[in-house]
Design a protein around this motif. Structure first.
Motif, PDB file in Angstrom:
ATOM      1  N   SER A 136     -69.434 -27.641  -9.836  1.00 44.69           N
ATOM      2  CA  SER A 136     -69.321 -28.954 -10.691  1.00 44.69           C
ATOM      3  C   SER A 136     -68.626 -29.666 -11.674  1.00 44.69           C
ATOM      4  O   SER A 136     -67.772 -29.350 -12.559  1.00 44.69           O
ATOM      5  CB  SER A 136     -70.441 -29.455 -10.853  1.00 44.69           C
ATOM      6  N   VAL A 137     -67.769 -30.908 -11.282  1.00 45.29           N
ATOM      7  CA  VAL A 137     -66.898 -31.516 -12.621  1.00 45.29           C
ATOM      8  C   VAL A 137     -66.981 -32.578 -12.350  1.00 45.29           C
ATOM      9  O   VAL A 137     -67.145 -33.523 -11.910  1.00 45.29           O
ATOM     10  CB  VAL A 137     -65.340 -31.458 -12.146  1.00 45.29           C
ATOM     11  N   ILE A 142     -63.675 -33.507 -20.094  1.00 37.22           N
ATOM     12  CA  ILE A 142     -63.758 -33.233 -18.055  1.00 37.22           C
ATOM     13  C   ILE A 142     -64.371 -31.591 -18.181  1.00 37.22           C
ATOM     14  O   ILE A 142     -64.514 -31.210 -19.310  1.00 37.22           O
ATOM     15  CB  ILE A 142     -62.810 -32.975 -17.708  1.00 37.22           C
ATOM     16  N   SER A 143     -65.429 -32.037 -18.076  1.00 37.74           N
ATOM     17  CA  SER A 143     -66.726 -31.075 -18.297  1.00 37.74           C
ATOM     18  C   SER A 143     -66.329 -29.813 -16.392  1.00 37.74           C
ATOM     19  O   SER A 143     -66.096 -30.750 -15.713  1.00 37.74           O
ATOM     20  CB  SER A 143     -68.099 -31.026 -18.150  1.00 37.74           C
ATOM     21  N   THR A 158     -59.650 -32.066  -9.529  1.00 42.06           N
ATOM     22  CA  THR A 158     -60.373 -32.164  -7.911  1.00 42.06           C
ATOM     23  C   THR A 158     -60.478 -30.767  -6.818  1.00 42.06           C
ATOM     24  O   THR A 158     -60.858 -30.448  -6.701  1.00 42.06           O
ATOM     25  CB  THR A 158     -60.720 -33.934  -7.520  1.00 42.06           C
ATOM     26  N   ILE A 159     -58.555 -31.218  -7.085  1.00 40.16           N
ATOM     27  CA  ILE A 159     -57.944 -30.411  -6.409  1.00 40.16           C
ATOM     28  C   ILE A 159     -57.888 -29.136  -6.435  1.00 40.16           C
ATOM     29  O   ILE A 159     -58.574 -27.940  -5.551  1.00 40.16           O
ATOM     30  CB  ILE A 159     -57.131 -31.192  -5.515  1.00 40.16           C
ATOM     31  N   LEU A 160     -57.740 -28.852  -7.961  1.00 43.71           N
ATOM     32  CA  LEU A 160     -57.745 -27.483  -8.227  1.00 43.71           C
ATOM     33  C   LEU A 160     -59.475 -26.689  -8.169  1.00 43.71           C
ATOM     34  O   LEU A 160     -58.867 -25.511  -7.467  1.00 43.71           O
ATOM     35  CB  LEU A 160     -57.396 -27.422  -9.565  1.00 43.71           C
ATOM     36  N   LEU A 180     -67.986 -32.834  -7.096  1.00 43.00           N
ATOM     37  CA  LEU A 180     -67.203 -33.172  -7.335  1.00 43.00           C
ATOM     38  C   LEU A 180     -67.079 -34.743  -7.173  1.00 43.00           C
ATOM     39  O   LEU A 180     -67.757 -35.921  -6.314  1.00 43.00           O
ATOM     40  CB  LEU A 180     -65.522 -32.186  -6.401  1.00 43.00           C
ATOM     41  N   PRO A 181     -65.823 -35.157  -8.258  1.00 47.77           N
ATOM     42  CA  PRO A 181     -65.998 -36.528  -8.227  1.00 47.77           C
ATOM     43  C   PRO A 181     -65.298 -37.239  -6.790  1.00 47.77           C
ATOM     44  O   PRO A 181     -64.262 -36.431  -6.390  1.00 47.77           O
ATOM     45  CB  PRO A 181     -65.075 -36.667  -9.060  1.00 47.77           C
TER      46      PRO A 181
END
Length: 597
Positions: free
Chosen positions: A516-517, A524-525, A453-455, A478-479
């Motif tokens: 989106s993640v 993980i997509s 998420t941070i990346l 993002l989550p």
């Protein structure tokens, strides 16, 4: 009764000899008989009983992959053999230690023990021990990549052992000659040696040696790319390893299956086998184990030094008593103490200097690796980011060229030079990109656990300026929680950067781009969607090909060299991921990357 004692000691020796032929599936019997021999030897005052028992205990512990305990018992067996002045058992203990050190990837230490065993075997003139020691020493030379020395030893072992092949087992020599030819990529010359041993050990039902033969053949057929044969032999090695209950053999079988899967480009299976190999291999020998083993070896060496010093002291005392001179005795002890202190200080200082030098070398290697990594990163940034300014220069140059009739002849020449220089610069960048493309396969993976998420947030922030210039709105889906992944952070960042750069490049002004993640079971997509020009259906199969020049063009005159998506696909495959694309002309594209956690 003397006769009764002789019979019983002979029986203990017979039990010991029979235990040496036991395979790993009978290791519990080895432990039982080791204790039995120890106990009975005490009753019978059989002075060799301790040597025999310690060696069997060491063999049992080695089969259980308890290498610290195994070395302890082998060293104890070596010490007892030397006290008895028994060259035969001393050779056995030295060979046991050498084999074990070889198994735990310390060939230099193994080489030292084998050389000691070789000297004693040659002195004793025992054909079996000479052949066995030459074979084992050849294996160490192969590990050290000293192939010429290995071949000399193996040829000599075969010359000595061949006339006695009915009483001396020369299958080890055949195995090592096969391995040597294999390492030198002489596969057809290696094959007869491996097949001969497979036939012999199948007849003898020697399961441990049979496993080695199967592993050798699996490796050989993998290199020859005869994958069906390789798979048949590799799967049988795993069956035998589990039947024997040997963690080390199971680990090696996983390593073989991983290599086979990699050659077949079945990267998921290769990853699974490598993970299993790593778990087993790490459990067998870790850093603490090596430290403990080193301490055991040092304690044994210290014990030997203490015995030597004690003997020296006794000799000195005898000489002093003969001389009946208390003064000379004091002087002699003073000299011995001074020499000992000097030797100790000299050795300690030498060890400190050596340790400091080794530490400096390690630091320099780390620094070089870091500088090389920074260099590659700089090439990556420069090669991609410089495309935009060169493209901009070309666009403005072409625009001015259309109005060139308003310029003087000198100004027209200057403008022509500007456009020429821009084209040359773009060509240089394209060549750098080509080099970078080839370098992907040489990138050394640096696996770490990081928050995706941070990346992703950092990557999006870096492209806001580029998007703002085209009035494109970036949306991050993002989550809210942390989402960790075990992968190469640098390569994952490059995937996101390339996809987002392409999305902005092929999206018209005033449109939208989404990143989106999401977490999906054990994966993980990462998805990048745009409202761009899209891709024609018939061009989709060639989308990730090198230098693919599809009809879709950047919307603001940006440069496209056909390498971007090819690089992304290579990177994704490098970290065992998958990439796909859905697109409709005029409506945009959706790129999806799936990475395993």
């Amino acid at each position: 009764m003397p006769g009764y004692t002789q019979v019983d000691t002979s029986r203990l020796k017979s039990i010991y000899d029979r235990c040496l032929d036991f395979s790993e599936d009978k290791k519990d019997s080895i432990r039982y008989y080791a204790a039995f021999i120890e106990e009975e030897a005490v009753k019978l005052k059989f002075n060799k009983g301790h040597v025999l028992s310690c060696r069997l205990k060491g063999i049992y512990e080695e089969m259980m992959s308890n290498y610290e305990s195994a070395i302890h018992f082998y060293l104890e067996s070596l010490d007892a053999a030397r006290k008895l002045n028994s060259i035969e058992y001393e050779i056995s203990a030295l060979s046991d230690l050498a084999i074990l050190y070889s198994n735990i990837k310390e060939p230099q230490q193994a080489k030292t023990f084998y050389q000691q065993a070789a000297r004693l075997s040659a002195y004793k003139g025992d054909i079996y021990n000479v052949v066995s020691t030459y074979n084992n020493l050849a294996v160490i030379f192969m590990q050290l990549k000293q192939f010429d020395s290995a071949r000399v030893l193996l040829d000599e072992a075969l010359r000595i052992g061949k006339p006695y092949e009915h009483t001396v087992d020369i299958t080890s020599t055949y195995n090592n000659l096969g391995s040597l030819n294999f390492k030198e990529k002489k596969y057809d010359e290696a094959l007869p040696f491996f097949r001969s041993n497979l036939y012999t050990h199948t007849l003898n039902n020697n399961v441990g040696d049979l496993w080695i033969d199967l592993l050798n053949l699996a490796d050989l057929f993998t290199e020859k790319k005869q994958f069906d044969s390789a798979a048949w032999y590799a799967e049988r090695t795993m069956d035998l390893a589990r039947k024997l209950g040997s963690k080390s053999k199971e680990a090696d079988s996983h390593a073989m299956l991983a290599k086979l899967s990699e050659y077949k480009e079945d990267y998921y299976s290769a990853y699974d086998h490598l993970k299993s190999w790593y778990e087993l291999d790490t459990a067998i020998v870790n850093g603490d184990t090596h430290q403990t083993i080193a301490e055991l070896q040092e304690r044994f060496n210290a014990k030997e030094r203490e015995a030597a010093n004690k003997l020296l002291k006794e000799q000195v005392e005898k000489e002093m008593l003969k001389a009946r001179s208390i003064t000379l005795l004091a002087v002699a002890f003073g000299i011995i103490g001074a020499l000992t202190a000097i030797a100790f200080i000299t050795k300690r200082n030498a060890n400190r200097r050596l340790q400091a030098t080794n530490q400096l070398i390690l630091q320099q290697n780390d620094k070089l690796a870091e500088l090389n990594y920074e260099k590659n990163s700089l090439i990556s940034i420069v090669s991609h980011d410089l495309n935009t300014p060169f493209a901009t220069i070309q666009v403005w140059g072409d625009l001015m060229m259309h109005e060139s009739e308003r310029l003087s002849a000198e100004q027209q020449r200057a403008l022509s030079k500007i456009i020429q220089a821009s084209n040359y610069g773009e060509g240089l960048i394209s060549r750098i990109l080509d080099v970078e493309k080839k370098d992907i396969g040489n990138h050394k993976l640096r696996i770490e656990n990081f928050d995706l998420t941070i990346l992703t947030e950092d990557v999006i922030d870096n492209f806001k300026v580029m998007a703002d210039k085209k009035e494109i709105r970036l949306h991050a889906e993002l989550p809210e929680k942390e989402l960790y992944i075990l992968s190469d952070k640098h390569l994952v960042s490059r995937i996101c950067e390339n996809l987002l750069s392409n999305a902005i490049k092929y999206t018209p002004r005033g449109k939208n781009v989404w990143v989106s993640v999401n977490e999906e079971q054990d994966a993980i997509s990462i998805k990048v969607r745009d409202e761009g020009v899209g891709i024609e259906k018939e061009e989709m199969p060639h989308l990730f090909s090198k230098y693919s020049m599809i009809s879709s063009q950047p919307t603001d005159g940006e440069n496209s060299n056909g390498l971007g998506l090819s690089i992304v696909k290579r990177i994704v495959e490098e970290i065992n991921g998958k990439i796909s694309c859905e697109s409709e002309p005029g409506k945009g594209s959706l790129f999806t990357v799936i990475l395993r956690k």
